[in-house]
Design a protein around this motif. Structure first.
Motif, PDB file in Angstrom:
ATOM      1  N   ARG A  22       0.822  -1.222   0.000  1.00  0.00           N
ATOM      2  CA  ARG A  22       0.000   0.000   0.000  1.00  0.00           C
ATOM      3  C   ARG A  22       0.848   1.261   0.000  1.00  0.00           C
ATOM      4  O   ARG A  22       0.346   2.341  -0.289  1.00  0.00           O
ATOM      5  CB  ARG A  22      -0.917  -0.009   1.226  1.00  0.00           C
ATOM      6  N   TYR A 166      -8.948  -1.854  -0.565  1.00  0.00           N
ATOM      7  CA  TYR A 166      -8.539  -2.319   0.758  1.00  0.00           C
ATOM      8  C   TYR A 166      -9.732  -2.392   1.699  1.00  0.00           C
ATOM      9  O   TYR A 166     -10.664  -1.585   1.620  1.00  0.00           O
ATOM     10  CB  TYR A 166      -7.479  -1.388   1.339  1.00  0.00           C
ATOM     11  N   HIS A 219       1.509   1.280   8.598  1.00  0.00           N
ATOM     12  CA  HIS A 219       0.242   0.676   8.188  1.00  0.00           C
ATOM     13  C   HIS A 219      -0.902   1.214   9.047  1.00  0.00           C
ATOM     14  O   HIS A 219      -1.985   1.512   8.534  1.00  0.00           O
ATOM     15  CB  HIS A 219       0.307  -0.847   8.354  1.00  0.00           C
ATOM     16  N   TRP A 222      -1.890   4.568   8.005  1.00  0.00           N
ATOM     17  CA  TRP A 222      -2.580   4.481   6.714  1.00  0.00           C
ATOM     18  C   TRP A 222      -4.045   4.111   6.919  1.00  0.00           C
ATOM     19  O   TRP A 222      -4.935   4.688   6.287  1.00  0.00           O
ATOM     20  CB  TRP A 222      -1.877   3.455   5.832  1.00  0.00           C
ATOM     21  N   LYS A 226      -7.234   6.459   5.916  1.00  0.00           N
ATOM     22  CA  LYS A 226      -8.185   5.977   4.905  1.00  0.00           C
ATOM     23  C   LYS A 226      -9.587   5.802   5.466  1.00  0.00           C
ATOM     24  O   LYS A 226     -10.577   6.167   4.817  1.00  0.00           O
ATOM     25  CB  LYS A 226      -7.700   4.653   4.300  1.00  0.00           C
TER      26      LYS A 226
END
Length: 244
Positions: A22, A166, A219, A222, A226
Motif C-alpha cells: 500500500r 482495501y 500501516h 494508513w 483511509k
C-alpha cells in the motif's frame, strides 16, 4: 546485526516508509512479480540450512535434540514464507527490486548466522530440551507462528473474487493491532531467541522488531487516514497490543 537493527529502526521511524504494498511508489527500481520476489528473497534461509547440514553431517545423522527443534522452527517458518506463502498470494502489488534485494541480502546474512550457529558452532546439551527457558521459548514461538499464519489467512481472504481495494481486517490478533502478521513475527522470533538463549537468536529477534514495528506503525496510520473515525473507534494499536 544489532547495530543494523538500530539504524533500520531509526530510518523506518523517522525518515522513510518501506515502499511496497500500500506504500508502493516510483523511484525504487524496476517492479518484480510479488510471488517471484518473496521466493527469491526468502529462500537463502533454507539454502543456508541445507548447506551447513551437508557440510557437517552425513545423510540421516542429526545434531543434538535442542538444535533439531530450533532448526525445525527456523526452517519451518521459511518453508512457509518462501515456498507456500508466495504461491497463495492473490493478486498483490509488484515489489520494487531495491526492496527485494535488501531483503535478499538480509536473509542471506541471517541465514548464514543462524544455520552456522545451530549446525556447526554450538551443540546444546541434552538437558537443554527439558529446561524451563527452552520450553517457554518454544511455546512462545509456536504462539507467534500461529498468530502470523492466521493473520496471513485473514489478509488473504479479505477480498471476495473480483473485488479490489482495501478492507479492514478483523479477528485474531487484528482485534488488538493493525498488523497482526507483524506482531506474530515479533512473538515468533522472541520465542526463538529465548529458547536458543544465544546472541544470534537475540540479534535476529531485535532486528525483526526493528524492521516490522515501524512498518506496522506506518500501516496503522494508513488505516486511520483511509477509514478515519470508523477505524479509530476500534481502539487498536499498531503492532504491539496495548503498547504501540
Amino acid at each position: 546485526m544489532i547495530g543494523t537493527g538500530f539504524i533500520t529502526l531509526l530510518s523506518l521511524t523517522s525518515f522513510v516508509t518501506a515502499p511496497y504494498g500500500r506504500h508502493s511508489k516510483s523511484g525504487w527500481g524496476i517492479m518484480v512479480n510479488p510471488k517471484l520476489a518473496w521466493l527469491l528473497m526468502e529462500c537463502p534461509n533454507l539454502v543456508a540450512v541445507a548447506y551447513y547440514y551437508h557440510k557437517n553431517y552425513t545423510f540421516g545423522s542429526l545434531p543434538p535434540a535442542a538444535n533439531c527443534v530450533l532448526i525445525f522452527f527456523y526452517a519451518g517458518h521459511y518453508i512457509n514464507r518462501s515456498l507456500i506463502f508466495p504461491m497463495r498470494i492473490k493478486g498483490g502489488k509488484k515489489m520494487p527490486i531495491t526492496v527485494m534485494m535488501s531483503a535478499l541480502f538480509y536473509c542471506s546474512w541471517n541465514g548464514f548466522i543462524q544455520a552456522k550457529w545451530l549446525l556447526e558452532l554450538n551443540m546444546y546439551e541434552d538437558s537443554t530440551l527439558s529446561s524451563a527457558r527452552f520450553i517457554l521459548g518454544s511455546l512462545i514461538f509456536v504462539l507467534g507462528f500461529s498468530i502470523n499464519y492466521h493473520s496471513d489467512e485473514v489478509l488473504r481472504n479479505l477480498r471476495k473474487p473480483g473485488e479490489t481495494g482495501y478492507k479492514i481486517p478483523h479477528g485474531g490478533a487484528f482485534r488488538f493491532v493493525s498488523c497482526g502478521n507483524f506482531f506474530g513475527e515479533i512473538v515468533e522470533w522472541t520465542g526463538y531467541a529465548i529458547a536458543s538463549n544465544s546472541l544470534p537468536g537475540y540479534a535476529f529477534a531485535f532486528y525483526t522488531f526493528s524492521n516490522t514495528a515501524p512498518r506496522g506503525a506506518s500501516h496503522h496510520q494508513w488505516y486511520l487516514d483511509k477509514f478515519g473515525s470508523d477505524y479509530e473507534r476500534l481502539g487498536r494499536k499498531a503492532v504491539i497490543p496495548f503498547v504501540w
